[in-house]
Every structure is written in structure tokens, then in C-alpha cells.
Design a protein around this motif. Structure first.
Motif, PDB file in Angstrom:
ATOM      1  N   ASP A   8       0.955  -0.748   0.136  1.00 18.41           N
ATOM      2  CA  ASP A   8      -0.087   0.464  -0.326  1.00 18.41           C
ATOM      3  C   ASP A   8       1.128   1.506   0.268  1.00 18.41           C
ATOM      4  O   ASP A   8       1.128   1.625  -1.165  1.00 18.41           O
ATOM      5  CB  ASP A   8      -0.776   0.352   1.547  1.00 18.41           C
ATOM      6  N   SER A   9       1.542   1.505   1.130  1.00 15.91           N
ATOM      7  CA  SER A   9       2.599   2.712   1.199  1.00 15.91           C
ATOM      8  C   SER A   9       3.423   2.360   0.237  1.00 15.91           C
ATOM      9  O   SER A   9       4.310   1.230  -0.248  1.00 15.91           O
ATOM     10  CB  SER A   9       2.485   2.926   2.479  1.00 15.91           C
ATOM     11  N   ARG A  10       4.689   3.386   0.522  1.00 21.25           N
ATOM     12  CA  ARG A  10       5.953   3.874   0.102  1.00 21.25           C
ATOM     13  C   ARG A  10       6.827   2.445   1.055  1.00 21.25           C
ATOM     14  O   ARG A  10       7.158   2.336   0.485  1.00 21.25           O
ATOM     15  CB  ARG A  10       6.021   5.218   0.575  1.00 21.25           C
ATOM     16  N   ARG A  13       6.170  -0.709  -0.363  1.00 21.41           N
ATOM     17  CA  ARG A  13       6.586  -0.976  -1.359  1.00 21.41           C
ATOM     18  C   ARG A  13       8.233  -1.380  -1.152  1.00 21.41           C
ATOM     19  O   ARG A  13       9.348  -2.119  -1.705  1.00 21.41           O
ATOM     20  CB  ARG A  13       6.872  -0.091  -2.325  1.00 21.41           C
ATOM     21  N   ASN A  14       9.410  -0.534  -0.324  1.00 18.70           N
ATOM     22  CA  ASN A  14      10.422  -0.156  -0.152  1.00 18.70           C
ATOM     23  C   ASN A  14      10.910  -1.958   0.279  1.00 18.70           C
ATOM     24  O   ASN A  14      11.820  -1.959   0.190  1.00 18.70           O
ATOM     25  CB  ASN A  14      11.242   0.536   0.991  1.00 18.70           C
ATOM     26  N   GLY A  41       2.347   5.519 -12.086  1.00 22.59           N
ATOM     27  CA  GLY A  41       3.144   4.602 -10.895  1.00 22.59           C
ATOM     28  C   GLY A  41       2.980   3.451 -10.548  1.00 22.59           C
ATOM     29  O   GLY A  41       3.146   2.544 -10.239  1.00 22.59           O
TER      30      GLY A  41
ATOM     31  N   GLU B  67       0.286  11.046 -11.337  1.00 19.67           N
ATOM     32  CA  GLU B  67       0.322   9.640 -12.261  1.00 19.67           C
ATOM     33  C   GLU B  67       1.440   8.283 -10.571  1.00 19.67           C
ATOM     34  O   GLU B  67       1.849   7.051 -10.299  1.00 19.67           O
ATOM     35  CB  GLU B  67       0.679   9.428 -12.886  1.00 19.67           C
ATOM     36  N   ASP B  68       2.192   9.070 -10.297  1.00 21.44           N
ATOM     37  CA  ASP B  68       3.279   8.225  -9.440  1.00 21.44           C
ATOM     38  C   ASP B  68       3.818   9.168  -8.386  1.00 21.44           C
ATOM     39  O   ASP B  68       4.834   9.653  -8.325  1.00 21.44           O
ATOM     40  CB  ASP B  68       4.396   7.916 -10.544  1.00 21.44           C
ATOM     41  N   ALA B  69       2.913   9.676  -7.379  1.00 21.21           N
ATOM     42  CA  ALA B  69       2.899  10.675  -6.180  1.00 21.21           C
ATOM     43  C   ALA B  69       3.633   9.843  -5.180  1.00 21.21           C
ATOM     44  O   ALA B  69       4.629  10.838  -4.448  1.00 21.21           O
ATOM     45  CB  ALA B  69       1.695  11.048  -5.493  1.00 21.21           C
ATOM     46  N   ILE B  70       3.976   8.826  -5.129  1.00 21.44           N
ATOM     47  CA  ILE B  70       3.925   8.202  -4.324  1.00 21.44           C
ATOM     48  C   ILE B  70       5.926   8.281  -4.055  1.00 21.44           C
ATOM     49  O   ILE B  70       7.012   8.509  -3.520  1.00 21.44           O
ATOM     50  CB  ILE B  70       4.128   6.078  -4.256  1.00 21.44           C
ATOM     51  N   ALA B 133      -2.862   4.688   0.023  1.00 22.78           N
ATOM     52  CA  ALA B 133      -1.782   5.645   0.544  1.00 22.78           C
ATOM     53  C   ALA B 133      -1.442   6.443  -1.137  1.00 22.78           C
ATOM     54  O   ALA B 133      -0.829   7.826  -0.529  1.00 22.78           O
ATOM     55  CB  ALA B 133      -0.664   4.834   0.959  1.00 22.78           C
ATOM     56  N   LYS B 134      -1.362   6.307  -1.896  1.00 24.56           N
ATOM     57  CA  LYS B 134      -0.664   7.292  -3.049  1.00 24.56           C
ATOM     58  C   LYS B 134      -1.472   8.382  -3.186  1.00 24.56           C
ATOM     59  O   LYS B 134      -1.144   9.552  -3.373  1.00 24.56           O
ATOM     60  CB  LYS B 134      -0.736   6.277  -4.508  1.00 24.56           C
ATOM     61  N   ASP B 137      -0.113  10.434  -0.366  1.00 25.95           N
ATOM     62  CA  ASP B 137       1.158  11.043  -0.950  1.00 25.95           C
ATOM     63  C   ASP B 137       0.538  12.114  -1.908  1.00 25.95           C
ATOM     64  O   ASP B 137       1.424  13.168  -1.982  1.00 25.95           O
ATOM     65  CB  ASP B 137       2.244  10.363  -1.434  1.00 25.95           C
TER      66      ASP B 137
END
Lengths: 102, 456
Positions: A8-10, A13-14, A41, B67-70, B133-134, B137
């Protein structure tokens, strides 16, 4: 077979990307909810995850009972995944994950 | 305080949430930008200007979707050098000068530049989406522009919306003001609420926003009145239409078909005028649930099924004719073929008719029959056109699907007595543009037209 969790979150992912780069799996299945838009993304994340696995399959989840997927959006997903060269299906790839074949 | 510069608003948000649709609705311009189900349909910033009395008051800028804020937020945080603390705008300035703003995050950079150049941002949300979450962010990146943001909840007319979740998430990010605005089925006071909420965020812009609100209210009323007038003109034209036919079967059949065709075309002209009045194009009527197919009615006016569909009672013309003593009337599917000399009596009283025709003409009519448009068809026209007007009034200029047509409860038009103006028109063939020698500027016609407008 290991459950890699929900991305879900950054942070999640990382964490997973780091794990995969240290211990690359032979086979990776990623479940995606095709109700969401296939944005840049999300596609970049799928591509990056796939780079860290021997083989990757995308499982496009089916609609909940009584609901229907937007055909146009589903088409956008198919197109985007084809462009990335990622095989996809709307059925569970669990057998493939376990045995390497269907 | 009058504003010298128009207020600039950037419409921002994730890809495919309906930013361009919102702009179409706010500008009443169905041709604005490009809308599709595909992500990143809008690639460049596009602007539209709203003016009142020639004075530009508001500029709206459509922007590409984020589209890619994360990844962008991740990148922004890594822009800080050790021991350094940058605030939002300073960090963005560094990002926009760097090379990633022209490469990986080119689309995001366009959005941020536009927001920085604007007075405020409208953050459009697809309220059917879960709060991911995106999106959080995205809001964090946008908030770092240091501009007021007004979240706009789109698609709240959908049964699957998640408004409470969004409200809570936005409140946690410090965004307490928000508006619900479904760009496909905008609430009647949607624009007013949106501009009023903006005025709370931008105190200086209040006078300009109030002028916009007042102007749009006035325009809406003017459109309403014009629309009713168009319908009244149609009804009067059809009610007053009267053609005499030689009492001979082949001639009658030909005249019946010709009149039907003329009435159909007259109705189509009204449909097109209404579409134009509400700033819709003919092709926009297609693929929507306006009660039209490709800008025309799918159901033929003279099909008995169409009458049933709208619940119009058949045969009121026969009844009216019988009451007036004109037993010879024939109902020929939406048209009435009556005895010429009696035709006026059916409609508006014998004396009046005799006056209107003149005795010479009355003599001429012997051996002829009169063809008129039946009451049921007038009812049908009135109902259909009013239904269309309601649909157009409630429809946003976002050419997508799903808008529900409210059931028009016009019992009066279905079965009540027809308005006096139409009954009068029956005896004045010169009031109809469908008749040769029409005199549409007659004072009495204008008077009846105005009376009819009030009954629509």
C-alpha cells in the motif's frame, strides 16, 4: 510459497523491493484490483517487482459477487500489462506458484 | 474590492478522476479538452476563462493527472541535503529546477508549476476509490505548493461512493472544507456551493465569486424561460396547424403523411433548439440517457406505443369532437380529419371560426376536409419536450453515462384540459408556421404564447 503482503504505502513497497533484491524469488504472483486505474506509478512498481523475480504473473482480481468490472478499464489494464510483457489472468496462479506449471 | 486580475484556479488530482469533466461542467463547454477512460488523457495544461459582462473573473486550468506521487514524494524528501530543512515551496523549487522534472516526473512537474502559478487548487477526487496511500502522498505533494486546496468529491451520485472515508482522511490532512460535485449529475446548487467554499478559502476573491454566482443564477433562469418559450412555440404551431384536403382517399392519405412529416420535423427543430440552448451538441445526446437517440427521439410521435409510453390517454380528440357535435371526425393516427365546415366548431366555437375564415373561404371549403393535429399528439409533444428540458437542465457537461431521469409528473398535460391558448390556436391557422401565410407577429398570438409559457 510466501505471502509477501499488501503493498500500500511507500514503506511497504520499499521493504518488499529490498527483500526481493536480496532474495529474488523464482516465481512471483502479483494480485491487482482492476477497478483502480492502471496509472504510471502502479505500472512502474509492477515492472520493478518483476525485474526482481525469475518469472512474474499478474492476477487481475475478479469483481465481487453482484458487481461488474468496468470493461474499458479492464481493457486498459490488459493493454498496459501486454506493453510491459507481463502475463496476466483473472484466475489464481497458486498452482503455478507451487509447481511452476499450471 | 474589485479584483483587477481574474482568479486563477488549477484543477488537479489523480489520473482519471474527472478533472476535464469538471471543467466541462463548470464552463458549460462539452468540447473542452479530451475525456476518455484511459489514464493520462490530458497531457498538457489547458485553460478556460469565465467572464461576466466582458470582465474576466475566473481562469480554470486543467492539468495532467498525477500518476506517481509515491515515487515523487520519495524523491522530494531525498532532495534535502544533510542538515538542511527546506519548506514545501523551497523543496519544490529545487525539484522543478532539476532534471527529473523534465524526465521521470515531467507530468507531475506541469501540475505543480500550474498550481504554483494559481491562487488555489481544486483537488478532484473519485469518491468511489478507497483512500489509498498514493492519494495521501499526492495531497502531501500538492500541499507543499503552499496554495489553498479545495477537495471536490466527484462521482458522489454513484451508489458506491466512499464519502465518509474521504472526509475523514482529508480532515486528518488538515483539509476541512470540501465540496460534493458530481460532474455528470451536478447538484442544482453545485456551482454555487463550489464558489462559496472557494470564497471561504480566498477572502479577496469573494466579490468576483459572488458575481459569478449571481450571473449563473440569472443565466439559468433565462435558459429556463427560453426553453419554455421554445416548447410553447412548438405547441402553438402544431395546435394552429390546419390543412384542407380534397375529400378523396388518395389526396387524404398524401396530406396525412405530409402533415405527419412536417410535425415530426417541427418537433426535431425544437429538440435541436433546446440542445443548443443548453449548450449540448447533437452528437452529445447519443450514448447518454437523455430521452433521445442520436439527438432525435427514438419513438415516433405517431406510433400509438409512444402515447402509451408517456401515459397519454388516447382518443381525447374524438371525445372533444363528439362533444362539439362533429360526429364525422375521423382519427387518423394522431391527426384529425374533420368536415371542413365543422372544423372550427370542434376547436374554438363556430362564430369565432366563421369570422376567422371569412365567408368566401368557408364557401371554398365545401367538398373538402380539414386535417389538424390531434390533442393526444399535442400532449405527447408537451410531455416529451418538457422531459428533455429537465434532463438537459440536470445534466453536467461531462459526456459520460449514468444520469437518472426524474419521473415527470405532469398529470395536467397527460389527461387534464389543454391550456386555453392551444384551444384558441385551433381557430387561428395563421398562427402556425406550418401553415402557408403564417403571421407569427400578431399581437394576439404573442399574448397567447406568453400565457402558454406560464403553463409549461
Amino acid at each position: 510459497v510466501t505471502d509477501a503482503g499488501v503493498l500500500d504505502s511507500r514503506e511497504s513497497r520499499n521493504k518488499l523491493l529490498e527483500q526481493l533484491s536480496r532474495f529474488p524469488p523464482a516465481r512471483l504472483a502479483i494480485a491487482c484490483d482492476p477497478r483502480r486505474s492502471p496509472d504510471r506509478g502502479s505500472l512502474a512498481l509492477l515492472a520493478e517487482l518483476a525485474r526482481n523475480a525469475g518469472a512474474t504473473r499478474i492476477w487481475l482480481l475478479q469483481a465481487a459477487p453482484g458487481q461488474a468490472l468496468d470493461a474499458e478499464r479492464l481493457g486498459d489494464w490488459h493493454e498496459a500489462l501486454d506493453r510491459l510483457g507481463l502475463p496476466h489472468a483473472d484466475t489464481s496462479p497458486l498452482t503455478w506458484l507451487e509447481h511452476g506449471h499450471d | 474590492m474589485a479584483m483587477t486580475e481574474p482568479l486563477k484556479l488549477a484543477v488537479v488530482g489523480h489520473t482519471n478522476v474527472g478533472k476535464t469533466s469538471l471543467l466541462r461542467t463548470l464552463t458549460r463547454d462539452v468540447g473542452f479538452g479530451e475525456v476518455s477512460h484511459r489514464p493520462s488523457t490530458t497531457r498538457h495544461v489547458e485553460g478556460a476563462r469565465l467572464s461576466v459582462d466582458g470582465e474576466p473573473l475566473l481562469e480554470l486550468y486543467d492539468t495532467p493527472g498525477l500518476e506517481d506521487a509515491i515515487a515523487l514524494l520519495d524523491y522530494l524528501e531525498r532532495l534535502e541535503r544533510p542538515g538542511e530543512r527546506l519548506d514545501g515551496p523551497a523543496r519544490l523549487a529545487r525539484f522543478l529546477q532539476g532534471s527529473e522534472a523534465r524526465q521521470r516526473f515531467e507530468q507531475e512537474a506541469k501540475v505543480l508549476r500550474q498550481l504554483l502559478a494559481s491562487n488555489a487548487g481544486l483537488y478532484v477526487i473519485d469518491a468511489r476509490e478507497p483512500v489509498l496511500a498514493k492519494y495521501r502522498d499526492e495531497l502531501e505533494v500538492l500541499a507543499s505548493c503552499g496554495k489553498p486546496l479545495l477537495p471536490v468529491l466527484n462521482f458522489v451520485a454513484s451508489s458506491q461512493h466512499r464519502e465518509p472515508e474521504w472526509r475523514e482522511a482529508l480532515a486528518r490532512l488538515g483539509l476541512h472544507a470540501l465540496v460534493r460535485f458530481d460532474s455528470v449529475a451536478p447538484p442544482e446548487d453545485g456551482e454555487r456551493r463550489l464558489y462559496e467554499s472557494l470564497a471561504l478559502l480566498l477572502e479577496d476573491a469573494r466579490p468576483a465569486l459572488q458575481r459569478l454566482i449571481d450571473d449563473q443564477q440569472a443565466q439559468r433562469q433565462a435558459r429556463h424561460h427560453s426553453g419554455k418559450r421554445l416548447i410553447a412555440e412548438l405547441l402553438l404551431d402544431c395546435a394552429a396547424c390546419r390543412r384542407s384536403v380534397v375529400a378523396e382517399p388518395a389526396a387524404e392519405a398524401k396530406a396525412i403523411e405530409a402533415l405527419r412529416q412536417d410535425v415530426r420535423q417541427r418537433e426535431q427543430r425544437c429538440v435541436e433548439a433546446l440542445l443548443k440552448l443548453y449548450a449540448f451538441r447533437r452528437e452529445d445526446a447519443h450514448a447518454s440517457d437523455l430521452p433521445l437517440l442520436d439527438g432525435r427521439w427514438g419513438d415516433d410521435l405517431f406510433n400509438p406505443e409512444t402515447l402509451k409510453l408517456l401515459g397519454v390517454r388516447l382518443g381525447s380528440g374524438v371525445a372533444a369532437g363528439a362533444a362539439a357535435g362533429a360526429g364525422v371526425d375521423l382519427l387518423v393516427g394522431g391527426l384529425t380529419l374533420g368536415a371542413a365546415a365543422l372544423a372550427g366548431a370542434i376547436a374554438g366555437g363556430a362564430l369565432q371560426t366563421a369570422r376567422n375564415y371569412g365567408s368566401r373561404l368557408m364557401g371554398k371549403l365545401k367538398g373538402q376536409r380539414e386535417l389538424t393535429v390531434d390533442d393526444t399528439v399535442l400532449r405527447l409533444l408537451a410531455l416529451r419536450q418538457q422531459q428533455l428540458m429537465v434532463a438537459l437542465d440536470n445534466r453536467g457537461h461531462a459526456a459520460q453515462d449514468s444520469i437518472r431521469l426524474g419521473e415527470l409528473d405532469e398529470k395536467a398535460w397527460r389527461e387534464g384540459k389543454l391550456p386555453e391558448a392551444l384551444i384558441k390556436a385551433r381557430a387561428h391557422p395563421q398562427w402556425s408556421t406550418l401553415n402557408p401565410g403564417a403571421r407569427v407577429n400578431q399581437a394576439e398570438r404573442q399574448e397567447q404564447l406568453e400565457a402558454l409559457v406560464l403553463q409549461i
